[in-house]
Design a protein around this motif. Structure first.
Motif, PDB file in Angstrom:
ATOM      1  N   ASP A 172       0.795  -1.089  -0.023  1.00 36.14           N
ATOM      2  CA  ASP A 172      -0.081   0.218   0.024  1.00 36.14           C
ATOM      3  C   ASP A 172       0.739   1.218   0.162  1.00 36.14           C
ATOM      4  N   LEU A 173       2.082   1.019   0.236  1.00 37.72           N
ATOM      5  CA  LEU A 173       3.199   2.277   0.174  1.00 37.72           C
ATOM      6  C   LEU A 173       3.523   2.365  -1.489  1.00 37.72           C
ATOM      7  N   ILE A 174       3.410   1.626  -2.124  1.00 39.72           N
ATOM      8  CA  ILE A 174       3.804   1.591  -3.711  1.00 39.72           C
ATOM      9  C   ILE A 174       2.802   2.741  -4.479  1.00 39.72           C
ATOM     10  N   ASP A 175       3.440   3.203  -5.131  1.00 38.74           N
ATOM     11  CA  ASP A 175       2.799   4.344  -6.023  1.00 38.74           C
ATOM     12  C   ASP A 175       1.529   3.535  -6.553  1.00 38.74           C
ATOM     13  N   PRO A 176       0.314   3.843  -6.830  1.00 38.06           N
ATOM     14  CA  PRO A 176      -0.814   3.081  -7.652  1.00 38.06           C
ATOM     15  C   PRO A 176      -0.357   3.330  -9.182  1.00 38.06           C
ATOM     16  N   ALA A 177       0.297   4.388  -9.511  1.00 35.77           N
ATOM     17  CA  ALA A 177       0.803   4.534 -10.985  1.00 35.77           C
ATOM     18  C   ALA A 177       1.621   3.712 -11.532  1.00 35.77           C
TER      19      ALA A 177
END
Length: 388
Positions: free
Chosen positions: A278-283
């Motif tokens: 959840d800390l990884i950029d959704p983009a």
């Protein structure tokens, strides 16, 4: 602002001169070993450190001491049989090209011999070993989405059907649970199959970001000359959610480099991360950039048992294996391997395999790491550390 070309070349010539004198190398040739760095250093004898213009800045990174030079600024000497090598590390200008400040030197008469040795070493190290121990189905999924994906017939059919000629795979999970082992196994398979395999470390990425043209330098990290895998190790700094991190520009450059890359035959981009998804950029996680996420969790009892089965027969015969499986329930693969090293060290010192002593020492070391960072690791007898 970038330095003028005449200043850059003058600085490089001075580095070559100083390093050649330190190593006693006449008529030196500067070279970037690239994919041959590890095969050469694994077979070379590591020599002393030498000051660069009277300066040495030592580096205590012990993750891979055979590979890293042990200095942030200075010269490391090596010998490969009768071939002498000098490794110059002088990364002091953020605007300079890294290959002009971090390179190897070899005498011109030895240059071709060094290359032939490097090719032989790489060929000898290319045979794939045992596959990593992974959860059921995970190994097959990893293989199908990397080595299997790069098969020529698969790529041809993908292109005929209008599919993408590249694939993004993210390996996620707590440290020590097989991500690096999986990538090392894929590296061996790539060499065996003559696929390209390149490693982009955080240091390499930072150097690209600090270049005079960051977008192009970062984009070049994604380029391949033939079918293969580009492995980005621990790229959390570039993948953290832009809403949670102020380094939006850094992430934008990284994400932009992933798009619009023209690939001739096919490539798999592999990334590892220890941070929560959840800390990884959704983009970054959107399809087209990351097509598959594989989770590497702490090993189950069955996986731990498989790991013990790979230990030397002398160790297995001297410890209670089933009790060892049960008592390592909270450990990662890496922690269990650390426990094995403690067993071996104690055996060399005392002549017996003592599982209880190893477990007690492992727990003490883990506690000391958390509380007293400066305390020595290893077995202790009568209060004295055992050297190792």
């Amino acid at each position: 602002m970038p330095l003028p070309l005449h200043q850059v070349t003058a600085d490089h010539r001075e580095l070559v001169r100083v390093c050649a004198e330190a190593a006693g190398i006449a008529d030196p040739v500067a070279v970037q070993l690239d994919e041959f760095t590890w095969p050469i250093l694994r077979n070379a004898r590591r020599g002393p450190l030498v000051p660069l213009h009277g300066v040495i800045v030592r580096d205590w990174d012990r993750n891979s001491p055979q590979f890293f030079p042990g200095v942030k600024f200075g010269i490391r000497l090596y010998s490969l049989g009768d071939i002498r090598l000098a490794r110059c590390v002088a990364n002091n200008d953020p605007y300079a090209n890294g290959f002009l400040e971090h390179f190897f030197l070899v005498a011109r008469p030895d240059y071709l011999r060094l290359f032939r040795k490097a090719v032989r070493f790489k060929r000898e190290s290319a045979l794939a070993g045992l596959p990593p121990i992974l959860a059921p189905g995970l190994l097959d999924t990893l293989r199908q989405n990397t080595i299997g994906y790069l098969r020529r017939d698969n790529l041809t059919r993908i292109k005929e059907l209008g599919g993408r000629a590249r694939r993004g795979v993210l390996l996620a999970g707590p440290p020590g649970n097989g991500k690096t082992s999986a990538c090392r196994w894929l590296w061996e398979l790539c060499h065996e199959l003559r696929y390209e395999f390149r490693l982009v470390s955080p240091d390499v990425y930072r150097a690209a970001r600090a270049s005079c043209n960051p977008p192009e330098a970062v984009k070049a990290l994604f380029a391949v000359s033939r079918r293969g895998i580009v492995f980005f190790d621990d790229m959390d700094i570039a993948l953290r959610d832009r809403a949670l991190s102020p380094e939006a520009d850094d992430q934008a450059v990284f994400l932009g480099a992933m798009d619009g890359i023209e690939v001739r035959e096919g490539v798999v981009y592999m990334f590892t991360t220890n941070c929560p998804l959840d800390l990884i950029d959704p983009a970054f996680k959107r399809p087209g950039r990351i097509d598959l996420v594989l989770q590497f969790d702490p090993p189950t009892a069955d996986l731990r048992r498989q790991l013990f089965d790979r230990w030397h027969a002398d160790i297995r015969g001297g410890i209670p294996v089933e009790r060892a499986v049960a008592e390592t329930a909270t450990m990662s693969f890496a922690e269990i391997e650390e426990l094995k090293n403690l067993l071996i060290l104690d055996y060399l010192e005392g002549g017996a395999w003592d599982w209880d002593r190893a477990m007690a020492q492992w727990q003490a070391n883990r506690h000391d790491l958390a509380v007293e960072r400066g305390r020595a690791l290893g077995f202790q007898r009568n209060g004295q550390p055992v050297a190792h």
